[in-house]
Every structure is written in structure tokens, then in C-alpha cells.
Design a protein around this motif. Structure first.
Motif, PDB file in Angstrom:
ATOM      1  N   VAL A 154       3.806  -9.356  23.079  1.00  0.00           N
ATOM      2  CA  VAL A 154       4.574  -8.632  24.101  1.00  0.00           C
ATOM      3  C   VAL A 154       6.023  -8.479  23.670  1.00  0.00           C
ATOM      4  O   VAL A 154       6.531  -9.254  22.871  1.00  0.00           O
ATOM      5  N   ASN A 155       6.673  -7.451  24.225  1.00  0.00           N
ATOM      6  CA  ASN A 155       8.054  -7.133  23.847  1.00  0.00           C
ATOM      7  C   ASN A 155       8.185  -7.031  22.337  1.00  0.00           C
ATOM      8  O   ASN A 155       9.192  -7.424  21.740  1.00  0.00           O
ATOM      9  N   ALA A 156       7.148  -6.505  21.714  1.00  0.00           N
ATOM     10  CA  ALA A 156       7.005  -6.563  20.263  1.00  0.00           C
ATOM     11  C   ALA A 156       7.937  -5.578  19.565  1.00  0.00           C
ATOM     12  O   ALA A 156       8.101  -4.436  19.994  1.00  0.00           O
ATOM     13  N   ARG A 157       8.521  -6.041  18.494  1.00  0.00           N
ATOM     14  CA  ARG A 157       9.349  -5.162  17.679  1.00  0.00           C
ATOM     15  C   ARG A 157       9.215  -5.535  16.215  1.00  0.00           C
ATOM     16  O   ARG A 157       8.885  -6.677  15.875  1.00  0.00           O
ATOM     17  N   LEU A 158       9.466  -4.561  15.348  1.00  0.00           N
ATOM     18  CA  LEU A 158       9.474  -4.783  13.911  1.00  0.00           C
ATOM     19  C   LEU A 158      10.747  -4.163  13.352  1.00  0.00           C
ATOM     20  O   LEU A 158      10.952  -2.950  13.454  1.00  0.00           O
ATOM     21  N   SER A 159      11.602  -4.984  12.772  1.00  0.00           N
ATOM     22  CA  SER A 159      12.821  -4.464  12.159  1.00  0.00           C
ATOM     23  C   SER A 159      12.457  -3.625  10.933  1.00  0.00           C
ATOM     24  O   SER A 159      11.340  -3.710  10.409  1.00  0.00           O
ATOM     25  N   ASP A 160      13.400  -2.823  10.476  1.00  0.00           N
ATOM     26  CA  ASP A 160      13.171  -2.020   9.273  1.00  0.00           C
ATOM     27  C   ASP A 160      12.761  -2.910   8.112  1.00  0.00           C
ATOM     28  O   ASP A 160      11.841  -2.590   7.357  1.00  0.00           O
ATOM     29  N   ARG A 161      13.459  -4.036   7.964  1.00  0.00           N
ATOM     30  CA  ARG A 161      13.180  -4.942   6.841  1.00  0.00           C
ATOM     31  C   ARG A 161      11.779  -5.542   6.947  1.00  0.00           C
ATOM     32  O   ARG A 161      11.041  -5.579   5.959  1.00  0.00           O
ATOM     33  N   SER A 162      11.408  -6.001   8.149  1.00  0.00           N
ATOM     34  CA  SER A 162      10.080  -6.592   8.325  1.00  0.00           C
ATOM     35  C   SER A 162       8.988  -5.565   8.091  1.00  0.00           C
ATOM     36  O   SER A 162       7.958  -5.858   7.457  1.00  0.00           O
ATOM     37  N   PHE A 163       9.195  -4.350   8.588  1.00  0.00           N
ATOM     38  CA  PHE A 163       8.203  -3.294   8.409  1.00  0.00           C
ATOM     39  C   PHE A 163       7.993  -2.986   6.929  1.00  0.00           C
ATOM     40  O   PHE A 163       6.851  -2.880   6.465  1.00  0.00           O
ATOM     41  N   GLN A 164       9.080  -2.863   6.189  1.00  0.00           N
ATOM     42  CA  GLN A 164       8.955  -2.588   4.752  1.00  0.00           C
ATOM     43  C   GLN A 164       8.265  -3.735   4.031  1.00  0.00           C
ATOM     44  O   GLN A 164       7.466  -3.515   3.111  1.00  0.00           O
ATOM     45  N   ARG A 165       8.547  -4.963   4.461  1.00  0.00           N
ATOM     46  CA  ARG A 165       7.922  -6.128   3.826  1.00  0.00           C
ATOM     47  C   ARG A 165       6.421  -6.142   4.073  1.00  0.00           C
ATOM     48  O   ARG A 165       5.628  -6.391   3.161  1.00  0.00           O
ATOM     49  N   TRP A 166       6.004  -5.857   5.324  1.00  0.00           N
ATOM     50  CA  TRP A 166       4.577  -5.832   5.627  1.00  0.00           C
ATOM     51  C   TRP A 166       3.874  -4.687   4.904  1.00  0.00           C
ATOM     52  O   TRP A 166       2.703  -4.808   4.519  1.00  0.00           O
ATOM     53  N   LYS A 167       4.571  -3.571   4.711  1.00  0.00           N
ATOM     54  CA  LYS A 167       3.955  -2.422   4.041  1.00  0.00           C
ATOM     55  C   LYS A 167       3.579  -2.727   2.598  1.00  0.00           C
ATOM     56  O   LYS A 167       2.687  -2.090   2.036  1.00  0.00           O
TER      57      LYS A 167
END
Length: 439
Positions: A154-167
Motif C-alpha cells: 500500500v502507498n507503494a512507490r518506486l523511485s527512479d533509482r529503484s526502478f532502474q535497479r529492478w529493471k
């Protein structure tokens, strides 16, 4: 490949387990662990599980997440559901104790290693797990999935850095995010990112922080500081990161000759830096008083350093202007909602990608302004100090922006309803059974 990654992660946990005690001890020495409750970090419960009925596990890592989910926790508890709430810091534990002790059982979150997680789950036997914002613990997710316990972010977010890391780890990301029965995101951008990483059921409910209560303030401290400051012009710099205190100090040096009696309030994001910040400011020839030492500002004080935990609400109430840090020398920004909620005009650097949606709304309404450097920050503070009408307009726009963002709580509860309804039904049936037996 995914199985191999999980196996490697588990193997690291097994290898590291004997060394966790020194690590936890090191954290304790730095004030980041509660000496009396260290066993909870190893999954050893400090409280009994309620004897009967379903139980919901809610996890919020730190103070911000805990405050954001507090109204959600109360709404769930109002249905009669038992709740064990975990946090990862001593400050968030204190917040839970102050605001939610009457409706939750608090525990520290177990370390993400198999023995600790399994002990925790064996004792508490949750029927549902709700995690706030962006806490992704692979082994915990795996153990919950193996027990068929629904997990919701819930209230979930992904920062630019986290998103790139998961990608860069698409299979691992998919294996983890598809384990969530539902992801309730803060924004359309966050929702799309979770979908791209493999989450199957995703909705955008908005930011729960907009539905939270304004930060509290100790009335006695607020009165003492208000009396000590008097009618002096002032501005605040909150959640500052290394390098930003020097920028704020330069702004003060430039403006103190234009605004007689100017007081600058600095509230660092990490209060343990207080002594170092105070020395650096003193080395510039500035007079500094520190809240952590019990000091109040006097007529000669240039900077009042709010190097304490849990008192941001006091400092925000003392100023109509706030620079929000981690946005000039730092990357990503800090949450501006708390300041906006308290009728504070917001100044920020350009690097606010972690709170992009919130800043877009604030900027559109005129509740925030972006500054690129020390020159722009000094110019904006100068103009706002000179123009009370402009300050009032910014404060009103900031509060209006928060009002427009409200509603996330109801939308989140709607998304949770398919998972909470069976638990509420089981409580109702259990009560009916007890009544029938009593006849």
C-alpha cells in the motif's frame, strides 16, 4: 535463473546469520536498535498472539510510513481485527506507541533471514500481510507466499533509482512483484512501474500521507520557542542533507543585513549530524543554538539547529517559509506534504523525482517554488520575507494542494476490501457461534 537468485540470497542469509549479532549490536550502539527488544529482530515474539480470530500483519519501516498508514490501521482495527504492526526503527516504534498502542501490538520487524522470518510467522500466523511504500524483502515475500498468505503493498512507490535497479533484474523482479496479491500505488507513474516489473493487480489510490493528521507539536516547547523568537523574521530549512546546510548558511549571511534579527532554523534529516553541522556553522562565524542541548535562541542567535527526533511539527509551526532538502545537493527530494499541511510555503531544489506528483500539484497551485542554487534560494527567501501577502498566498496554495490530494485512504480501503471482508466475516460468524452456544 530466478531460482538460482533466491537460492543465492538464502545461502547468503544462512552464512550471515551467525554474524548478525555483531551487526545488530553495532546498530544498537548507534541508537538504531532497542536494547530491551533485540530478540524481536530474530523473530522471537515479545508478546502473545491473540487467542482467537484472524490477525493482520502491517509493516511500516520508518516514521514517515508509520504516520502515513496510521489512519488506515485505525480503520482496519475498527472492524475488530487484531493487528501486529512492525517497524524497523526506534523512532517509528515510539510513534506507534504514542498513536496506535490502543489498537495494535507492536513488534520490531524480523531480519530477512529464514530462521527469523519463520519464527515470526509461526508465532503470529497472520491471515493477511500489508506492507507500506517500498519495503521489498525477498525471503519474507517467499515465506509468506509459501504459506499462501496474501501480501498487499500500500502507498507503494518506486523511485527512479529503484526502478532502474529492478529493471536490470527482470526475472527476479517479476518473481517478487507477482507475489503481491495487490499493489496500491501512490501515482499513475508508480502504478505503471509496478506493472512493468511484474505486479499483476495494480491500482492508483493516491498518497496516504495527504490523509494523515498534521504533525503534532509539543505545546510547551512551541510556546517557549515562540516567546524566545518573538517577532524576528525567520525561515526554516528542513530535512537537509550534507552540503545543503552550507547553502542555507550562505543565504542567512546574505540576508541578515537586509532583515534585521533574521533567524534561520535548520532541521537536518539525520539528527546525529547535529554536532558536525553546529561546528561547521560556528566556523563560519555564525552563532548557533542546539535543541538537542536544551538551548533556546537568544537575540544574538543566527541559526537554531533542530537536531532532535519527532519535533518537526514544532519547527514548521514557527515559520511560514520552508526549504525542503535532499533537493539541491541530494537526489530525490523529501516529502513536502507535512510542511504544506501546516500552511507553509515551500522552496525546493530541482531534484525531487521521488515526490514528482506532489511537487507538480504544489507548483501548479503556487504552493511551491523551485530554486536551482544559492542565488535563487536567497532571492526567493528575500522576496517572501519582504511580502507577507505573497507568503500568505503560498501557504494557502500549499494547503489547497493537500486538500486536492485527499481521498487516498478511502480508495486504499476499497482496494483492500476483497481481502479484509472474509476476515470480518469470520469474526462475525465466530461471534454468532458464541452467542448460539450461550443460549
Amino acid at each position: 535463473m530466478t531460482r538460482a537468485a533466491f537460492a543465492a540470497y538464502r545461502a547468503v542469509g544462512v552464512f550471515a546469520y551467525p554474524f548478525l549479532k555483531p551487526y545488530v549490536g553495532w546498530r544498537m550502539a548507534r541508537g538504531k536498535e532497542d536494547r530491551r527488544r533485540l530478540k524481536e529482530r530474530y523473530g522471537i515474539a515479545g508478546r502473545r498472539r491473540p487467542d482467537a480470530g484472524p490477525l493482520v500483519w502491517i509493516h511500516a519501516a520508518s516514521v514517515g510510513e508509520s504516520a502515513a498508514v496510521a489512519p488506515l490501521v485505525r480503520r482496519i482495527a475498527a472492524d475488530g481485527l487484531s493487528i501486529v504492526m512492525t517497524t524497523g526503527t526506534t523512532t517509528s516504534a515510539q510513534l506507534v506507541e504514542e498513536r496506535l498502542a490502543d489498537c495494535v501490538i507492536h513488534q520490531y520487524v524480523p531480519l530477512d533471514v529464514r530462521p527469523a522470518v519463520r519464527r515470526f510467522l509461526r508465532h503470529w500466523q497472520p491471515d493477511l500481510a500489508i506492507v507500506a511504500e517500498s519495503e521489498i524483502w525477498p525471503l519474507t515475500i517467499h515465506e509468506l507466499t509459501a504459506r499462501r498468505i496474501p501480501q498487499i503493498l500500500v502507498n507503494a512507490r518506486l523511485s527512479d533509482r529503484s526502478f532502474q535497479r529492478w529493471k536490470t533484474r527482470p526475472r527476479l523482479a517479476e518473481a517478487l512483484f507477482e507475489s503481491f496479491a495487490h499493489v496500491v500505488a501512490q501515482s499513475d507513474i508508480d502504478a505503471e512501474r509496478f506493472r512493468l516489473l511484474g505486479a499483476r493487480a495494480v491500482t492508483n489510490a493516491g498518497n496516504l500521507k495527504a490523509d494523515a493528521e498534521p504533525l503534532p507539536a509539543d505545546a510547551e516547547l512551541l510556546d517557549a520557542l515562540t516567546g524566545a523568537i518573538g517577532a524576528r523574521p525567520r525561515f526554516a530549512a528542513i530535512s537537509t542533507h550534507p552540503g545543503e546546510e552550507a547553502i542555507v548558511a550562505e543565504v542567512h549571511e546574505r540576508l541578515k543585513w537586509r532583515h534585521e534579527g533574521l533567524l534561520t532554523i535548520i532541521v537536518p534529516r539525520h539528527v546525529e549530524r547535529g554536532a558536525a553541522i553546529a561546528k561547521a556553522l560556528a566556523d563560519r562565524g555564525l552563532s548557533v543554538k542546539r535543541r538537542s542541548l536544551g538551548e533556546l535562541p537568544d537575540a544574538a542567535t543566527d541559526v537554531y539547529l533542530g537536531d532532535t527526533i519527532g519535533e518537526l511539527g514544532v519547527y514548521l509551526r514557527l515559520s511560514e517559509i520552508a526549504f525542503v532538502g535532499k533537493s539541491i545537493t541530494g537526489q530525490g527530494g523529501q516529502n513536502p506534504i507535512e510542511a504544506a499541511m501546516l500552511a507553509t510555503g515551500i522552496l525546493s531544489g530541482r531534484y525531487v523525482q521521488n515526490f514528482r506528483d506532489t511537487y507538480q500539484r504544489l507548483l501548479k497551485n503556487g504552493g511551491a517554488r523551485i530554486v536551482k542554487d544559492v542565488d535563487m534560494l536567497a532571492a526567493q527567501v528575500d522576496g517572501l520575507l519582504l511580502d507577507p501577502v505573497q507568503r500568505l498566498a503560498m501557504a494557502g496554495a500549499a494547503m489547497r494542494s493537500v486538500a486536492e490530494m485527499r481521498g487516498a485512504l478511502d480508495r486504499t480501503l476499497l482496494a483492500l476490501d476483497p481481502f479484509l471482508h472474509p476476515l470480518r466475516l469470520s469474526i462475525s460468524l465466530e461471534r454468532r457461534g458464541r452467542v448460539a452456544q450461550g443460549r
